[in-house]
Design a protein around this motif. Structure first.
Motif, PDB file in Angstrom:
ATOM      1  N   LEU A 189      58.137  64.829 -29.366  1.00 49.66           N
ATOM      2  CA  LEU A 189      57.433  65.340 -30.541  1.00 49.66           C
ATOM      3  C   LEU A 189      57.255  64.241 -31.584  1.00 49.66           C
ATOM      4  CD1 LEU A 189      56.257  67.593 -32.307  1.00 49.66           C
ATOM      5  CD2 LEU A 189      58.606  68.218 -32.930  1.00 49.66           C
ATOM      6  N   ILE A 190      58.303  63.487 -31.815  1.00 45.73           N
ATOM      7  CA  ILE A 190      58.226  62.394 -32.797  1.00 45.73           C
ATOM      8  C   ILE A 190      57.185  61.369 -32.366  1.00 45.73           C
ATOM      9  CG2 ILE A 190      59.506  60.457 -33.806  1.00 45.73           C
ATOM     10  CD1 ILE A 190      62.030  62.224 -33.619  1.00 45.73           C
ATOM     11  N   ASN A 191      57.162  61.020 -31.089  1.00 49.79           N
ATOM     12  CA  ASN A 191      56.195  60.028 -30.614  1.00 49.79           C
ATOM     13  C   ASN A 191      54.756  60.530 -30.747  1.00 49.79           C
ATOM     14  OD1 ASN A 191      58.090  58.038 -29.917  1.00 49.79           O
ATOM     15  ND2 ASN A 191      58.435  58.935 -27.907  1.00 49.79           N
ATOM     16  N   ARG A 192      54.527  61.824 -30.462  1.00 55.91           N
ATOM     17  CA  ARG A 192      53.178  62.374 -30.623  1.00 55.91           C
ATOM     18  C   ARG A 192      52.716  62.236 -32.074  1.00 55.91           C
ATOM     19  NH1 ARG A 192      54.948  67.692 -28.647  1.00 55.91           N
ATOM     20  NH2 ARG A 192      55.769  67.245 -26.581  1.00 55.91           N
ATOM     21  N   ASN A 193      53.584  62.646 -32.983  1.00 61.53           N
ATOM     22  CA  ASN A 193      53.219  62.579 -34.400  1.00 61.53           C
ATOM     23  C   ASN A 193      53.081  61.138 -34.880  1.00 61.53           C
ATOM     24  OD1 ASN A 193      53.039  65.333 -34.955  1.00 61.53           O
ATOM     25  ND2 ASN A 193      55.244  65.534 -35.305  1.00 61.53           N
ATOM     26  N   LEU A 194      53.907  60.245 -34.364  1.00 66.12           N
ATOM     27  CA  LEU A 194      53.840  58.847 -34.780  1.00 66.12           C
ATOM     28  C   LEU A 194      52.552  58.191 -34.267  1.00 66.12           C
ATOM     29  CD1 LEU A 194      55.326  56.710 -36.351  1.00 66.12           C
ATOM     30  CD2 LEU A 194      56.719  56.224 -34.336  1.00 66.12           C
ATOM     31  N   ILE A 195      52.141  58.541 -33.071  1.00 66.45           N
ATOM     32  CA  ILE A 195      50.866  58.025 -32.548  1.00 66.45           C
ATOM     33  C   ILE A 195      49.718  58.480 -33.446  1.00 66.45           C
ATOM     34  CG2 ILE A 195      49.213  58.317 -30.649  1.00 66.45           C
ATOM     35  CD1 ILE A 195      51.644  58.245 -28.731  1.00 66.45           C
ATOM     36  N   ALA A 196      49.757  59.736 -33.877  1.00 65.07           N
ATOM     37  CA  ALA A 196      48.728  60.237 -34.792  1.00 65.07           C
ATOM     38  C   ALA A 196      48.799  59.535 -36.143  1.00 65.07           C
ATOM     39  CB  ALA A 196      48.893  61.749 -34.975  1.00 65.07           C
ATOM     40  N   ALA A 197      50.021  59.314 -36.633  1.00 61.20           N
ATOM     41  CA  ALA A 197      50.197  58.676 -37.943  1.00 61.20           C
ATOM     42  C   ALA A 197      49.641  57.257 -37.944  1.00 61.20           C
ATOM     43  CB  ALA A 197      51.672  58.672 -38.321  1.00 61.20           C
ATOM     44  N   LEU A 198      49.734  56.575 -36.814  1.00 62.43           N
ATOM     45  CA  LEU A 198      49.271  55.192 -36.724  1.00 62.43           C
ATOM     46  C   LEU A 198      47.814  55.085 -36.296  1.00 62.43           C
ATOM     47  CD1 LEU A 198      52.463  53.737 -34.986  1.00 62.43           C
ATOM     48  CD2 LEU A 198      51.724  53.281 -37.330  1.00 62.43           C
ATOM     49  N   GLY A 199      47.182  56.220 -36.034  1.00 62.52           N
ATOM     50  CA  GLY A 199      45.783  56.207 -35.628  1.00 62.52           C
ATOM     51  C   GLY A 199      45.566  55.658 -34.232  1.00 62.52           C
ATOM     52  N   LEU A 200      46.514  55.881 -33.333  1.00 62.46           N
ATOM     53  CA  LEU A 200      46.436  55.327 -31.986  1.00 62.46           C
ATOM     54  C   LEU A 200      45.997  56.345 -30.942  1.00 62.46           C
ATOM     55  CD1 LEU A 200      49.794  53.280 -31.940  1.00 62.46           C
ATOM     56  CD2 LEU A 200      47.502  52.497 -32.576  1.00 62.46           C
ATOM     57  N   GLY A 201      45.645  57.557 -31.389  1.00 61.65           N
ATOM     58  CA  GLY A 201      45.339  58.619 -30.441  1.00 61.65           C
ATOM     59  C   GLY A 201      44.236  58.268 -29.463  1.00 61.65           C
ATOM     60  N   GLY A 202      43.216  57.562 -29.914  1.00 57.32           N
ATOM     61  CA  GLY A 202      42.105  57.208 -29.028  1.00 57.32           C
ATOM     62  C   GLY A 202      42.308  55.921 -28.281  1.00 57.32           C
ATOM     63  N   MET A 203      43.443  55.287 -28.463  1.00 56.95           N
ATOM     64  CA  MET A 203      43.677  53.967 -27.869  1.00 56.95           C
ATOM     65  C   MET A 203      44.751  53.956 -26.796  1.00 56.95           C
ATOM     66  SD  MET A 203      43.677  51.723 -31.382  1.00 56.95           S
ATOM     67  CE  MET A 203      42.600  52.163 -32.738  1.00 56.95           C
ATOM     68  N   VAL A 204      45.574  55.009 -26.736  1.00 61.72           N
ATOM     69  CA  VAL A 204      46.654  55.041 -25.753  1.00 61.72           C
ATOM     70  C   VAL A 204      46.543  56.305 -24.908  1.00 61.72           C
ATOM     71  CG1 VAL A 204      48.244  53.687 -27.172  1.00 61.72           C
ATOM     72  CG2 VAL A 204      48.291  56.195 -27.301  1.00 61.72           C
ATOM     73  N   GLU A 205      46.980  56.186 -23.684  1.00 60.20           N
ATOM     74  CA  GLU A 205      47.114  57.333 -22.799  1.00 60.20           C
ATOM     75  C   GLU A 205      48.572  57.774 -22.841  1.00 60.20           C
ATOM     76  OE1 GLU A 205      47.203  58.392 -18.025  1.00 60.20           O
ATOM     77  OE2 GLU A 205      46.465  56.436 -18.698  1.00 60.20           O
ATOM     78  N   LEU A 206      48.815  58.899 -23.478  1.00 56.56           N
ATOM     79  CA  LEU A 206      50.182  59.374 -23.634  1.00 56.56           C
ATOM     80  C   LEU A 206      50.676  59.972 -22.328  1.00 56.56           C
ATOM     81  CD1 LEU A 206      52.628  59.974 -25.458  1.00 56.56           C
ATOM     82  CD2 LEU A 206      51.526  62.147 -26.055  1.00 56.56           C
TER      83      LEU A 206
END
Length: 346
Positions: A189-206
């Motif tokens: 959960l923390i990693n999902r939110n941190l990816i969103a906080a850093l604006g990396l959602g469109g750049m990484v495959e979770l």
């Protein structure tokens, strides 16, 4: 009564009275200076040994790093000080509660204080236990990592700020895999939110593996293929010793942001480093007062996480046991444990 007999009785009374006082001074000198006292003359009370006269109990918690530390300290104390040690099973809450109420066990080498705050604080308030030193030299135990081959080619990635700029071109325009932890773990959960906080959602495959084994396998396979990956992990852990990884600089820790990152509904995720942990070598209070040379030993006993990671990797070798790895540490890593012993050993 003759004068000669009277003088003899007075002399005897004087010697009896003087004996305990001399022994007490000798004991205090030894405790303060941590220097072996000379053998007491016949008729005088010898000073106690550095470890006291009772077996020294050491809690062996149920996870590998704590098991190793308990066995290692038991061996070093026996070798350097001649201690009679007893390794006893334990866990965080029960051991903390027992130390805080009875003073036993005497030592808990890996006490995660923040996880049993109420129990720990009660023992501190009762003046029954206290920390001797941090168990590990570092206080940051979890974060994001990348393989060293990626960091050497793209040093800008080591800082979180460089990820946004570099990730779009890092993998030929293809999203870079971010290997997180299993979906039902809090860190996912923390990693999902941190990816969103850093604006990396469109750049990484979770990627959220099904379990710890799959997580380790995914990381190992990616490293063997020299893939550009990012992943979450924690220490101490064997995986971080088996391969060469570089920790990303996660920036500053922000308490309020970190609290939001840990929530399922975090309306405005903001970046934050992972919180540090308080992990200490816990001693019963009587260790400090009754056997100060042993307390001083533990006050010097912090271990770098990289060394524990290496010990855990040894424990993963076929046929390895906690006891065997502890024996190997004492035999091969005197460069470390001699610093713990210092000049206080007999």
């Amino acid at each position: 009564m003759t004068a000669r007999l009277l003088r003899a009785m007075l002399l005897l009374a004087t010697l009896v009275a003087a004996g305990p006082a001399m022994a007490q001074i000798t004991v205090l000198d030894q405790a303060q200076d941590a220097v072996p006292a000379p053998q007491a003359p016949v008729g005088e009370v010898a000073p106690p040994p550095p470890c006291g006269t009772q077996p020294l109990s050491i809690a062996r918690m149920s996870w590998p790093s704590a098991e190793l530390l308990a066995e290692i300290h038991a061996r070093v104390l026996a070798r350097a000080y001649g201690c009679d040690t007893r390794v006893t099973p334990g866990d965080l809450a029960a051991t903390g509660s027992s130390m805080g109420s009875t003073g036993q066990p005497a030592v808990a080498p890996e006490m995660w204080v923040t996880r049993i705050a109420d129990v720990w604080n009660a023992g501190i308030d009762a003046q029954m236990l206290r920390p001797a030193a941090p168990t590990y030299a570092e206080t940051q135990f979890e974060g994001w990592f990348m393989p060293d081959y990626l960091a050497s080619v793209h040093p800008e990635l080591v800082g979180i700020d460089g990820l946004v700029a570099a990730l779009p071109v890092l993998n030929g325009g293809v999203k870079v895999r971010f290997i997180s932890c299993p979906a039902d773990w809090a860190c996912a959960l923390i990693n999902r939110n941190l990816i969103a906080a850093l604006g990396l959602g469109g750049m990484v495959e979770l990627v959220e593996p099904g379990n710890r084994f799959e997580m380790d396998t995914l990381i190992a396979e990616a490293v063997s293929r020299k893939e550009p990956i990012l992943f979450y992990y924690w220490q101490p852990n064997a995986v971080l010793s088996q391969f060469n990884f570089v920790a990303l600089d996660m920036g500053a820790y922000d308490e309020e942001a970190a609290k939001c990152l840990a929530r399922l509904a975090c309306p405005s995720p903001a970046p934050s480093a992972f919180p540090s942990e308080t992990v200490v070598v816990a001693l019963a209070e009587w260790v400090f007062t009754d056997i100060p040379a042993i307390a001083a030993y533990f006050q010097r006993s912090s271990l770098p996480l990289a060394d524990m990671n290496g010990l855990l990797a040894q424990l993963n070798e076929p046929g390895a046991t906690v006891e065997g790895v502890a024996d190997r540490f004492v035999a091969e890593r005197e460069d470390i444990w001699r610093r713990w012993v210092g000049s206080t050993a007999p």
